[in-house]
Motif scaffolding. Structure first.
Motif, PDB file in Angstrom:
ATOM      1  N   UNK A 210       0.829  -1.193   0.000  1.00  0.00           N
ATOM      2  CA  UNK A 210       0.000   0.000   0.000  1.00  0.00           C
ATOM      3  C   UNK A 210       0.870   1.251   0.000  1.00  0.00           C
ATOM      4  N   UNK A 211       1.961   1.230   0.750  1.00  0.00           N
ATOM      5  CA  UNK A 211       2.883   2.362   0.731  1.00  0.00           C
ATOM      6  C   UNK A 211       3.400   2.612  -0.672  1.00  0.00           C
ATOM      7  N   UNK A 212       3.748   1.545  -1.367  1.00  0.00           N
ATOM      8  CA  UNK A 212       4.252   1.664  -2.733  1.00  0.00           C
ATOM      9  C   UNK A 212       3.195   2.218  -3.677  1.00  0.00           C
ATOM     10  N   UNK A 213       1.960   1.747  -3.523  1.00  0.00           N
ATOM     11  CA  UNK A 213       0.916   2.185  -4.445  1.00  0.00           C
ATOM     12  C   UNK A 213       0.546   3.638  -4.206  1.00  0.00           C
ATOM     13  N   UNK A 214       0.618   4.107  -2.976  1.00  0.00           N
ATOM     14  CA  UNK A 214       0.356   5.517  -2.705  1.00  0.00           C
ATOM     15  C   UNK A 214       1.409   6.398  -3.370  1.00  0.00           C
ATOM     16  N   UNK A 215       2.664   6.002  -3.244  1.00  0.00           N
ATOM     17  CA  UNK A 215       3.738   6.770  -3.872  1.00  0.00           C
ATOM     18  C   UNK A 215       3.593   6.760  -5.396  1.00  0.00           C
ATOM     19  N   UNK A 216       3.237   5.601  -5.944  1.00  0.00           N
ATOM     20  CA  UNK A 216       3.036   5.494  -7.394  1.00  0.00           C
ATOM     21  C   UNK A 216       1.888   6.376  -7.855  1.00  0.00           C
ATOM     22  N   UNK A 217       0.799   6.369  -7.105  1.00  0.00           N
ATOM     23  CA  UNK A 217      -0.370   7.165  -7.498  1.00  0.00           C
ATOM     24  C   UNK A 217      -0.043   8.649  -7.507  1.00  0.00           C
ATOM     25  N   UNK A 218       0.765   9.105  -6.555  1.00  0.00           N
ATOM     26  CA  UNK A 218       1.137  10.521  -6.518  1.00  0.00           C
ATOM     27  C   UNK A 218       1.943  10.917  -7.751  1.00  0.00           C
ATOM     28  N   UNK A 219       2.695   9.972  -8.302  1.00  0.00           N
ATOM     29  CA  UNK A 219       3.458  10.243  -9.520  1.00  0.00           C
ATOM     30  C   UNK A 219       2.580  10.188 -10.770  1.00  0.00           C
ATOM     31  N   UNK A 220       1.405   9.583 -10.647  1.00  0.00           N
ATOM     32  CA  UNK A 220       0.538   9.387 -11.799  1.00  0.00           C
ATOM     33  C   UNK A 220      -0.771  10.159 -11.692  1.00  0.00           C
ATOM     34  N   UNK A 221      -0.786  11.242 -10.911  1.00  0.00           N
ATOM     35  CA  UNK A 221      -2.031  11.979 -10.703  1.00  0.00           C
ATOM     36  C   UNK A 221      -2.588  12.587 -11.980  1.00  0.00           C
ATOM     37  N   UNK A 222      -1.744  12.774 -12.995  1.00  0.00           N
ATOM     38  CA  UNK A 222      -2.226  13.326 -14.256  1.00  0.00           C
ATOM     39  C   UNK A 222      -3.107  12.339 -15.018  1.00  0.00           C
ATOM     40  N   UNK A 223      -3.068  11.091 -14.620  1.00  0.00           N
ATOM     41  CA  UNK A 223      -3.866  10.059 -15.291  1.00  0.00           C
ATOM     42  C   UNK A 223      -5.218   9.896 -14.592  1.00  0.00           C
ATOM     43  N   UNK A 224      -6.248   9.483 -15.323  1.00  0.00           N
ATOM     44  CA  UNK A 224      -7.570   9.228 -14.710  1.00  0.00           C
ATOM     45  C   UNK A 224      -7.587   7.882 -13.992  1.00  0.00           C
TER      46      UNK A 224
END
Length: 331
Positions: A210-224
């Motif tokens: 979950x920690x990894x996915x949160x960090x990944x999501x922050x890098x991909x916020x431009x995506x829907x």
């Protein structure tokens, strides 16, 4: 210059006071032209932590002159709160001050009647006692802090730092609050609704995912991004992901994503000249109309007004005088 007064009484624990002093009592001329006028108010002879003398010429009666009053943890929740402190806090609120408590300081606010009919929180160990003693208060022991406008409450110790940074964010914007957080080496933003603790511990391997996915999501916020995208990245089912999200963040995956998009939009509004439509695309909101709708609902002002209020220059300083009064930022 906004004024902040710290209410100190004999026997108060040290850590809760130190957080407010570090955040509001340190001048930051490289960030903003005008920081806070910080004052410690205490009765004569008051000691902090049982040994540190609160040497200040300002008594509790001076709390009423402050724009913001901070009430740290009390010495003992099982004892009546000091009458002079209760009276001073009530007078400050009646005079229009924003009053915030850290940890068990909520007992003082409740004794002053400031929490009647409001949501409030405190350290989870003492939440039941607060609810029993003050049945008119809607006590929520799960969250880090609660902003009710003129009255704010936080959970124990570290959550007091989160609340103080939240108030800085309300007053000076996200970029300045993040800069202060970096200097304190603390998380720049933990939403008030985040859980105080995890009642059912997440297995370590799932917690890491979950920690990894949160960090990944922050890098991909431009995506829907969707819940399915997050679940796939975490190698979980959407239902399992939702359960872990609730335990760790106190919210749902979609609400977490929306909150992160809005905070990213705040930073871009403060630091760039990009149009609202362009910022909407950068934060994955699709269109300017969508960003405006969610932004106004969350923060009480449209993006353009927020930009005029919190625009900063290259050094992080406010580039213009505050032209509008933003409502307390939603978490």
């Amino acid at each position: 210059m906004a004024s902040v007064a710290l209410a100190v009484t004999d026997g108060m624990p040290l850590l809760e006071l130190a957080a407010a002093c570090a955040i509001f009592g340190t001048d930051r001329p490289d960030l903003v032209d005008s920081w806070y006028d910080f004052t410690v108010c205490a009765p004569a002879g008051a000691q902090v932590g049982g040994w540190l003398q609160a040497d200040t010429p300002h008594g509790l009666d001076e709390l009423a002159a402050a724009d913001t009053v901070i009430v740290p943890a009390c010495q003992d929740v099982d004892q009546p709160q000091p009458a002079d402190l209760i009276e001073a806090v009530r007078a400050a609120h009646d005079a229009g001050a924003r009053v915030a408590s850290i940890c068990t300081g909520a007992f003082t606010l409740a004794a002053a009647g400031l929490l009647d009919g409001r949501r409030a929180t405190t350290h989870w160990l003492h939440a039941d006692a607060l609810a029993r003693r003050h049945p008119k208060v809607e006590v929520d022991p799960r969250v880090l802090y609660i902003d009710e406008g003129s009255v704010l409450t936080s959970a124990g110790r570290a959550a007091g730092i989160d609340l103080c940074l939240h108030m800085v964010r309300t007053d000076h914007g996200t970029a300045i609050a993040n800069a202060v957080a970096r200097r304190l080496v603390v998380a720049p933003h933990r939403s008030g609704g985040q859980a105080q603790f995890i009642t059912a511990p997440v297995p370590p391997e799932n917690g890491n995912r979950l920690t990894d996915v949160l960090a990944w999501a922050l890098e991909e916020l431009h995506r829907p991004l969707t819940v399915t995208d997050l679940a796939r990245r975490a190698h979980m089912s959407p239902r399992n992901l939702g359960r872990h999200f609730a335990a760790v963040t106190g919210t749902t995956p979609l609400q977490w994503l929306l909150t992160q998009r809005l905070h990213r939009a705040q930073e871009l509004l403060e630091r760039t000249d990009d149009s609202v439509d362009r910022i909407a695309a950068q934060v994955g909101m699709g269109s300017g109309a969508t960003l405006r709708r969610h932004f106004n609902r969350a923060f009480g002002v449209p993006p353009d007004t927020y930009r005029r209020t919190f625009r900063v220059d290259g050094r992080g300083e406010r580039a213009a005088a505050q032209e509008a009064t933003a409502t307390p930022l939603a978490s």
